[in-house]
Design a protein around this motif. Structure first.
Motif, mmCIF file in Angstrom:
data_model
loop_
_atom_site.group_PDB
_atom_site.id
_atom_site.type_symbol
_atom_site.label_atom_id
_atom_site.label_comp_id
_atom_site.label_asym_id
_atom_site.label_seq_id
_atom_site.Cartn_x
_atom_site.Cartn_y
_atom_site.Cartn_z
ATOM 1 N N GLY A 1 35.975 33.226 25.905
ATOM 2 C CA GLY A 1 36.309 34.528 26.469
ATOM 3 C C GLY A 1 37.164 34.351 27.706
ATOM 4 N N VAL A 2 38.096 35.266 27.904
ATOM 5 C CA VAL A 2 38.968 35.229 29.079
ATOM 6 C C VAL A 2 38.986 36.606 29.713
ATOM 7 C CG1 VAL A 2 41.317 34.841 29.944
ATOM 8 C CG2 VAL A 2 40.524 33.622 27.899
ATOM 9 N N VAL A 3 38.792 36.659 31.018
ATOM 10 C CA VAL A 3 39.079 37.887 31.753
ATOM 11 C C VAL A 3 40.036 37.527 32.880
ATOM 12 C CG1 VAL A 3 38.188 39.863 33.053
ATOM 13 C CG2 VAL A 3 36.811 38.861 31.192
ATOM 14 N N GLN A 4 41.209 38.147 32.886
ATOM 15 C CA GLN A 4 42.188 37.925 33.955
ATOM 16 C C GLN A 4 42.038 39.026 34.996
ATOM 17 O OE1 GLN A 4 46.026 37.178 31.632
ATOM 18 N NE2 GLN A 4 46.118 35.639 33.230
ATOM 19 N N PHE A 5 41.750 38.605 36.231
ATOM 20 C CA PHE A 5 41.509 39.581 37.306
ATOM 21 C C PHE A 5 42.763 39.945 38.090
ATOM 22 C CE2 PHE A 5 37.038 40.512 37.218
ATOM 23 C CZ PHE A 5 36.548 39.524 36.397
ATOM 24 N N ILE A 6 43.889 39.340 37.721
ATOM 25 C CA ILE A 6 45.159 39.815 38.259
ATOM 26 C C ILE A 6 46.083 39.998 37.080
ATOM 27 C CG2 ILE A 6 47.197 39.287 39.632
ATOM 28 C CD1 ILE A 6 45.578 38.090 41.697
ATOM 29 N N LYS A 7 46.543 41.203 36.946
ATOM 30 C CA LYS A 7 47.423 41.519 35.834
ATOM 31 C C LYS A 7 48.848 41.206 36.241
ATOM 32 C CE LYS A 7 48.745 45.368 32.895
ATOM 33 N NZ LYS A 7 48.707 46.825 32.750
ATOM 34 N N ASN B 1 39.086 32.909 17.606
ATOM 35 C CA ASN B 1 38.006 32.526 18.539
ATOM 36 C C ASN B 1 38.285 32.843 19.999
ATOM 37 O OD1 ASN B 1 36.363 31.499 16.490
ATOM 38 N ND2 ASN B 1 37.332 29.482 16.627
ATOM 39 N N VAL B 2 39.297 33.680 20.259
ATOM 40 C CA VAL B 2 39.599 34.038 21.643
ATOM 41 C C VAL B 2 39.386 35.533 21.847
ATOM 42 C CG1 VAL B 2 41.350 34.116 23.467
ATOM 43 C CG2 VAL B 2 41.338 32.225 21.822
ATOM 44 N N ASP B 3 38.617 35.848 22.859
ATOM 45 C CA ASP B 3 38.406 37.240 23.256
ATOM 46 C C ASP B 3 39.068 37.405 24.624
ATOM 47 O OD1 ASP B 3 37.511 39.793 23.455
ATOM 48 O OD2 ASP B 3 35.387 39.291 23.607
ATOM 49 N N TYR B 4 40.149 38.146 24.680
ATOM 50 C CA TYR B 4 41.041 38.116 25.836
ATOM 51 C C TYR B 4 41.162 39.495 26.493
ATOM 52 C CZ TYR B 4 45.002 36.072 28.389
ATOM 53 O OH TYR B 4 45.821 35.560 29.367
ATOM 54 N N HIS B 5 40.845 39.552 27.764
ATOM 55 C CA HIS B 5 40.951 40.829 28.479
ATOM 56 C C HIS B 5 41.752 40.675 29.765
ATOM 57 C CE1 HIS B 5 38.038 43.069 26.040
ATOM 58 N NE2 HIS B 5 37.490 41.881 25.862
ATOM 59 N N VAL B 6 42.578 41.648 30.025
ATOM 60 C CA VAL B 6 43.309 41.676 31.288
ATOM 61 C C VAL B 6 42.862 42.914 32.038
ATOM 62 C CG1 VAL B 6 45.564 41.742 32.409
ATOM 63 C CG2 VAL B 6 45.285 40.520 30.242
ATOM 64 N N MET B 7 42.562 42.724 33.313
ATOM 65 C CA MET B 7 42.104 43.844 34.121
ATOM 66 C C MET B 7 43.106 44.992 34.064
ATOM 67 S SD MET B 7 41.076 43.840 38.148
ATOM 68 C CE MET B 7 42.603 44.612 38.673
ATOM 69 N N ALA C 1 36.463 45.300 34.974
ATOM 70 C CA ALA C 1 36.753 43.959 34.445
ATOM 71 C C ALA C 1 35.503 43.083 34.527
ATOM 72 C CB ALA C 1 37.911 43.320 35.220
ATOM 73 N N TRP C 2 34.761 43.233 35.617
ATOM 74 C CA TRP C 2 33.541 42.431 35.746
ATOM 75 C C TRP C 2 32.509 42.792 34.676
ATOM 76 C CZ3 TRP C 2 32.735 37.842 37.106
ATOM 77 C CH2 TRP C 2 31.410 37.359 37.102
ATOM 78 N N GLU C 3 32.447 44.064 34.314
ATOM 79 C CA GLU C 3 31.518 44.469 33.243
ATOM 80 C C GLU C 3 31.821 43.719 31.945
ATOM 81 O OE1 GLU C 3 28.673 46.150 33.282
ATOM 82 O OE2 GLU C 3 29.031 46.117 35.447
ATOM 83 N N ILE C 4 33.094 43.527 31.664
ATOM 84 C CA ILE C 4 33.487 42.775 30.463
ATOM 85 C C ILE C 4 33.097 41.308 30.610
ATOM 86 C CG2 ILE C 4 35.489 41.966 29.132
ATOM 87 C CD1 ILE C 4 36.802 44.723 29.936
ATOM 88 N N ALA C 5 33.363 40.762 31.790
ATOM 89 C CA ALA C 5 33.001 39.367 32.059
ATOM 90 C C ALA C 5 31.493 39.174 31.932
ATOM 91 C CB ALA C 5 33.471 38.968 33.466
ATOM 92 N N ARG C 6 30.778 40.120 32.497
ATOM 93 C CA ARG C 6 29.325 40.043 32.513
ATOM 94 C C ARG C 6 28.739 40.036 31.101
ATOM 95 N NH1 ARG C 6 24.718 44.071 34.802
ATOM 96 N NH2 ARG C 6 23.587 42.426 35.884
ATOM 97 N N ALA C 7 29.317 40.853 30.249
ATOM 98 C CA ALA C 7 28.858 40.889 28.853
ATOM 99 C C ALA C 7 29.053 39.516 28.204
ATOM 100 C CB ALA C 7 29.605 41.973 28.080
ATOM 101 N N MET C 8 30.154 38.858 28.517
ATOM 102 C CA MET C 8 30.393 37.508 27.987
ATOM 103 C C MET C 8 29.386 36.511 28.551
ATOM 104 S SD MET C 8 34.549 37.274 28.330
ATOM 105 C CE MET C 8 35.648 38.286 27.319
ATOM 106 N N ASN D 1 38.614 34.713 42.134
ATOM 107 C CA ASN D 1 38.467 34.504 43.578
ATOM 108 C C ASN D 1 39.243 35.522 44.406
ATOM 109 O OD1 ASN D 1 36.755 32.343 43.227
ATOM 110 N ND2 ASN D 1 38.384 30.817 43.286
ATOM 111 N N ILE D 2 40.336 36.019 43.844
ATOM 112 C CA ILE D 2 41.130 37.014 44.574
ATOM 113 C C ILE D 2 40.361 38.341 44.677
ATOM 114 C CG2 ILE D 2 43.320 38.314 44.577
ATOM 115 C CD1 ILE D 2 43.566 35.281 45.202
ATOM 116 N N ALA D 3 39.732 38.710 43.583
ATOM 117 C CA ALA D 3 38.923 39.948 43.601
ATOM 118 C C ALA D 3 37.761 39.818 44.592
ATOM 119 C CB ALA D 3 38.406 40.261 42.201
ATOM 120 N N LEU D 4 37.223 38.588 44.692
ATOM 121 C CA LEU D 4 36.133 38.357 45.649
ATOM 122 C C LEU D 4 36.668 38.364 47.085
ATOM 123 C CD1 LEU D 4 34.216 35.569 43.700
ATOM 124 C CD2 LEU D 4 33.485 37.957 44.023
ATOM 125 N N ARG D 5 37.817 37.747 47.250
ATOM 126 C CA ARG D 5 38.447 37.664 48.571
ATOM 127 C C ARG D 5 38.648 39.051 49.195
ATOM 128 N NH1 ARG D 5 40.395 34.294 52.824
ATOM 129 N NH2 ARG D 5 42.424 35.003 53.486
#
Lengths: 203, 203
Positions: free
Chosen positions: B65-71, B87-93, B114-121, B136-140
């Motif tokens: 699974g991939v979640v990109q937090f910067i589009k 086999n790839v589940d790909y999401h972009v914020m 986006a975190w909800e999607i990550a969390r489900a994974m 890390n940018i979203a956390l920053r």
């Protein structure tokens, strides 16, 4: 051959050539150009990063070449994955190094044959990107002539990207490169606790 | 929420939990386990490295699974390439951050979704690897609650690998991680000479 290649004349020749290329690059600073990127240092992620860039290039429809200078040092996951992709020309150095038997002549021959494949890619502008995985290790052990490698990298097509990975990048390669990243180990937990290398990640 | 989460009780709770997990890990030191890997620092290659590991995992037949937090902070090459792989589940914020308009509420909402999607994974052990690109940018920017993110990472399935990329990894994340690599800039030629970002590599 290494010693001969280190003469001041040789160095001056290369530096003059590099300066010329630099000036050309500055002159066309808003143009596209091929990048020589070096990924080195003890931290994890050097080869992964090279393969990630390869994936990105493939996403742009580019044709890429790969030569792996250490056979099986890694999981073979990349191999399995990238070999099946269109636009990928993938080579792994035959036999691998003789870390145990220390048959130096055989190692030099194997690395030399791999370099011939790499060199052919570096002379062919149909390759948009060439990944030379763990090349630094072959240079470190002087299985390849550094000057020949540097010349071939320098003389590659202007638009071609080249990526060199591996610890201990020689300083002449760092000088020649456009961009150099050193991967530093901040933390490597469980290294000494017997956790096995995990598929898909390096521990 | 951030302040509340920083209480000594909260910290003690997490440290106790981490110690417990550490002890479990030591006890099964010859076993397989999921790795939490952080790729941070200013040098080039963080996201590339994460995507290279993804490719390796795919080579092993793993589901990722991939979640990109910067589009769009990056070239979209990975996107184009990985989206089409099995086999790839790909999401972009969605939408991206409002660097220009500074609509903080919108940014927080986008990162949270986006975190909800990550969390489900991170709760689904059918994913062998989850790549949280530029988290890390979203956390920053405190678009996400750090403690919630840490809890979700810590509580993921034992065999699942998680990879977090981006500059400025928070120190609590580094504490929690198994392996951390910092990418250091050794050389970044032509950065100020106007050479354009090149497809397939970051300059």
């Amino acid at each position: 051959m290494r010693d001969d290649a280190k003469t001041p004349e040789r160095h001056a020749y290369r530096m003059a050539k590099k300066q010329e290329i630099m000036q050309q690059r500055i002159a066309r600073a808003d143009k596209d150009q091929g990048i020589l990127l070096v990924l080195t240092g003890p931290g994890k992620g050097k080869s992964s990063s090279g393969f990630g860039m390869l994936a990105r290039a493939l996403g742009h429809g580019m044709k890429v070449g790969v030569v792996q200078f250490i056979k099986g040092a890694f999981s073979t996951g990349e191999d399995a994955f990238f070999r099946d992709q269109p636009n990928v020309d993938y080579h792994v150095m035959g036999e691998g190094y003789t870390w145990d038997t220390q048959d130096r002549e055989r190692d030099v021959a194997a690395a030399g044959a791999a370099w011939e494949i790499a060199r052919a890619m570096l002379r062919d502008d149909s390759y948009h990107m060439v990944l030379l995985d763990e090349l630094n290790i072959a240079l470190r052990y002087e299985y390849l002539d550094l000057d020949r490698v540097l010349d071939d990298l320098q003389n590659r097509p202007a638009m071609q990207h080249a990526i060199v990975t591996g610890r201990y990048a020689p300083k002449q390669l760092i000088e020649l490169a456009d961009t150099v990243t050193e991967m530093k180990v901040v933390k490597h937990a469980f290294k000494d606790l017997g956790v096995r290398a995990q598929k898909g990640v390096e521990l």
